[in-house]
Motif scaffolding. Sequence first.
Motif, PDB file in Angstrom:
ATOM      1  N   ASP A  51     -38.198 -15.960 -24.937  1.00  0.00           N
ATOM      2  CA  ASP A  51     -39.253 -14.975 -25.210  1.00  0.00           C
ATOM      3  C   ASP A  51     -39.569 -14.850 -26.690  1.00  0.00           C
ATOM      4  OD1 ASP A  51     -39.735 -14.283 -22.542  1.00  0.00           O
ATOM      5  OD2 ASP A  51     -38.151 -12.770 -22.544  1.00  0.00           O
ATOM      6  N   GLY A  52     -39.368 -15.928 -27.434  1.00  0.00           N
ATOM      7  CA  GLY A  52     -39.701 -15.940 -28.855  1.00  0.00           C
ATOM      8  C   GLY A  52     -38.618 -15.412 -29.778  1.00  0.00           C
ATOM      9  N   TYR A  53     -37.468 -15.027 -29.222  1.00  0.00           N
ATOM     10  CA  TYR A  53     -36.395 -14.483 -30.052  1.00  0.00           C
ATOM     11  C   TYR A  53     -35.569 -15.558 -30.762  1.00  0.00           C
ATOM     12  CZ  TYR A  53     -37.329  -9.938 -28.005  1.00  0.00           C
ATOM     13  OH  TYR A  53     -37.934  -8.776 -27.618  1.00  0.00           O
ATOM     14  N   GLY A  54     -35.548 -16.773 -30.238  1.00  0.00           N
ATOM     15  CA  GLY A  54     -34.799 -17.865 -30.856  1.00  0.00           C
ATOM     16  C   GLY A  54     -33.342 -17.935 -30.452  1.00  0.00           C
ATOM     17  N   VAL A  55     -32.864 -16.959 -29.688  1.00  0.00           N
ATOM     18  CA  VAL A  55     -31.474 -16.978 -29.219  1.00  0.00           C
ATOM     19  C   VAL A  55     -31.432 -16.713 -27.724  1.00  0.00           C
ATOM     20  CG1 VAL A  55     -30.457 -16.248 -31.409  1.00  0.00           C
ATOM     21  CG2 VAL A  55     -31.124 -14.528 -29.749  1.00  0.00           C
ATOM     22  N   THR A  56     -30.413 -17.232 -27.075  1.00  0.00           N
ATOM     23  CA  THR A  56     -30.204 -17.006 -25.652  1.00  0.00           C
ATOM     24  C   THR A  56     -28.709 -16.856 -25.394  1.00  0.00           C
ATOM     25  OG1 THR A  56     -30.150 -19.387 -25.227  1.00  0.00           O
ATOM     26  CG2 THR A  56     -32.246 -18.279 -24.841  1.00  0.00           C
ATOM     27  N   GLU A  57     -28.408 -16.340 -24.222  1.00  0.00           N
ATOM     28  CA  GLU A  57     -27.018 -16.256 -23.785  1.00  0.00           C
ATOM     29  C   GLU A  57     -26.596 -17.624 -23.251  1.00  0.00           C
ATOM     30  OE1 GLU A  57     -24.911 -13.570 -23.923  1.00  0.00           O
ATOM     31  OE2 GLU A  57     -26.512 -12.630 -25.093  1.00  0.00           O
ATOM     32  N   HIS A  58     -25.418 -18.058 -23.618  1.00  0.00           N
ATOM     33  CA  HIS A  58     -24.874 -19.331 -23.143  1.00  0.00           C
ATOM     34  C   HIS A  58     -23.624 -19.042 -22.329  1.00  0.00           C
ATOM     35  CE1 HIS A  58     -27.447 -21.746 -25.836  1.00  0.00           C
ATOM     36  NE2 HIS A  58     -27.341 -20.701 -26.628  1.00  0.00           N
ATOM     37  N   GLU A  59     -23.329 -19.941 -21.395  1.00  0.00           N
ATOM     38  CA  GLU A  59     -22.154 -19.779 -20.545  1.00  0.00           C
ATOM     39  C   GLU A  59     -21.543 -21.149 -20.307  1.00  0.00           C
ATOM     40  OE1 GLU A  59     -22.093 -16.732 -17.328  1.00  0.00           O
ATOM     41  OE2 GLU A  59     -22.041 -18.522 -16.072  1.00  0.00           O
ATOM     42  N   GLU A  60     -20.238 -21.237 -20.487  1.00  0.00           N
ATOM     43  CA  GLU A  60     -19.511 -22.496 -20.302  1.00  0.00           C
ATOM     44  C   GLU A  60     -18.393 -22.269 -19.292  1.00  0.00           C
ATOM     45  OE1 GLU A  60     -17.796 -25.493 -23.486  1.00  0.00           O
ATOM     46  OE2 GLU A  60     -16.549 -23.695 -23.355  1.00  0.00           O
ATOM     47  N   TRP A  70     -21.419 -16.593 -24.854  1.00  0.00           N
ATOM     48  CA  TRP A  70     -21.769 -16.281 -26.231  1.00  0.00           C
ATOM     49  C   TRP A  70     -23.282 -16.303 -26.397  1.00  0.00           C
ATOM     50  CZ3 TRP A  70     -20.278 -20.964 -24.477  1.00  0.00           C
ATOM     51  CH2 TRP A  70     -21.037 -22.071 -24.810  1.00  0.00           C
ATOM     52  N   THR A  71     -23.741 -15.702 -27.470  1.00  0.00           N
ATOM     53  CA  THR A  71     -25.158 -15.737 -27.830  1.00  0.00           C
ATOM     54  C   THR A  71     -25.324 -16.759 -28.933  1.00  0.00           C
ATOM     55  OG1 THR A  71     -25.387 -13.393 -27.308  1.00  0.00           O
ATOM     56  CG2 THR A  71     -27.088 -14.361 -28.697  1.00  0.00           C
ATOM     57  N   GLY A  72     -26.301 -17.640 -28.785  1.00  0.00           N
ATOM     58  CA  GLY A  72     -26.532 -18.671 -29.786  1.00  0.00           C
ATOM     59  C   GLY A  72     -27.964 -19.146 -29.767  1.00  0.00           C
ATOM     60  N   SER A  73     -28.255 -20.121 -30.594  1.00  0.00           N
ATOM     61  CA  SER A  73     -29.607 -20.669 -30.691  1.00  0.00           C
ATOM     62  C   SER A  73     -30.105 -21.146 -29.341  1.00  0.00           C
ATOM     63  CB  SER A  73     -29.647 -21.852 -31.668  1.00  0.00           C
ATOM     64  OG  SER A  73     -29.370 -21.417 -32.966  1.00  0.00           O
ATOM     65  N   CYS A  74     -31.354 -20.895 -29.084  1.00  0.00           N
ATOM     66  CA  CYS A  74     -31.991 -21.331 -27.844  1.00  0.00           C
ATOM     67  C   CYS A  74     -31.965 -22.854 -27.748  1.00  0.00           C
ATOM     68  CB  CYS A  74     -33.429 -20.816 -27.816  1.00  0.00           C
ATOM     69  SG  CYS A  74     -34.394 -21.361 -26.395  1.00  0.00           S
ATOM     70  N   ASN A  75     -31.559 -23.380 -26.613  1.00  0.00           N
ATOM     71  CA  ASN A  75     -31.513 -24.832 -26.419  1.00  0.00           C
ATOM     72  C   ASN A  75     -32.892 -25.435 -26.249  1.00  0.00           C
ATOM     73  OD1 ASN A  75     -28.732 -24.982 -26.603  1.00  0.00           O
ATOM     74  ND2 ASN A  75     -28.416 -24.792 -24.415  1.00  0.00           N
TER      75      ASN A  75
END
Length: 55
Positions: A15-24, A42-47
């Motif tokens: 949504d234009g924020y540049g970050v997303t939630e990641h899950e491993e 974790w929260t990190g840069s959008c893939n």
Amino acid sequence: MSGDEEQPRPCQACDGYGVTEHEEHTVELDKDGNQIPVVRRWTGSCNTCHGSGLG
């Protein structure tokens, strides 16, 4: 400028924020050698947009 130029659109994945939630998801061994599932979040840069926020 004619005003006909298309404006950059926000990334749909973040949504234009540049970050997303990641899950491993992994499987690790405990001290007794038993397999246990592990989930790291974790929260990190959008893939998709690599942090630019633009799609």
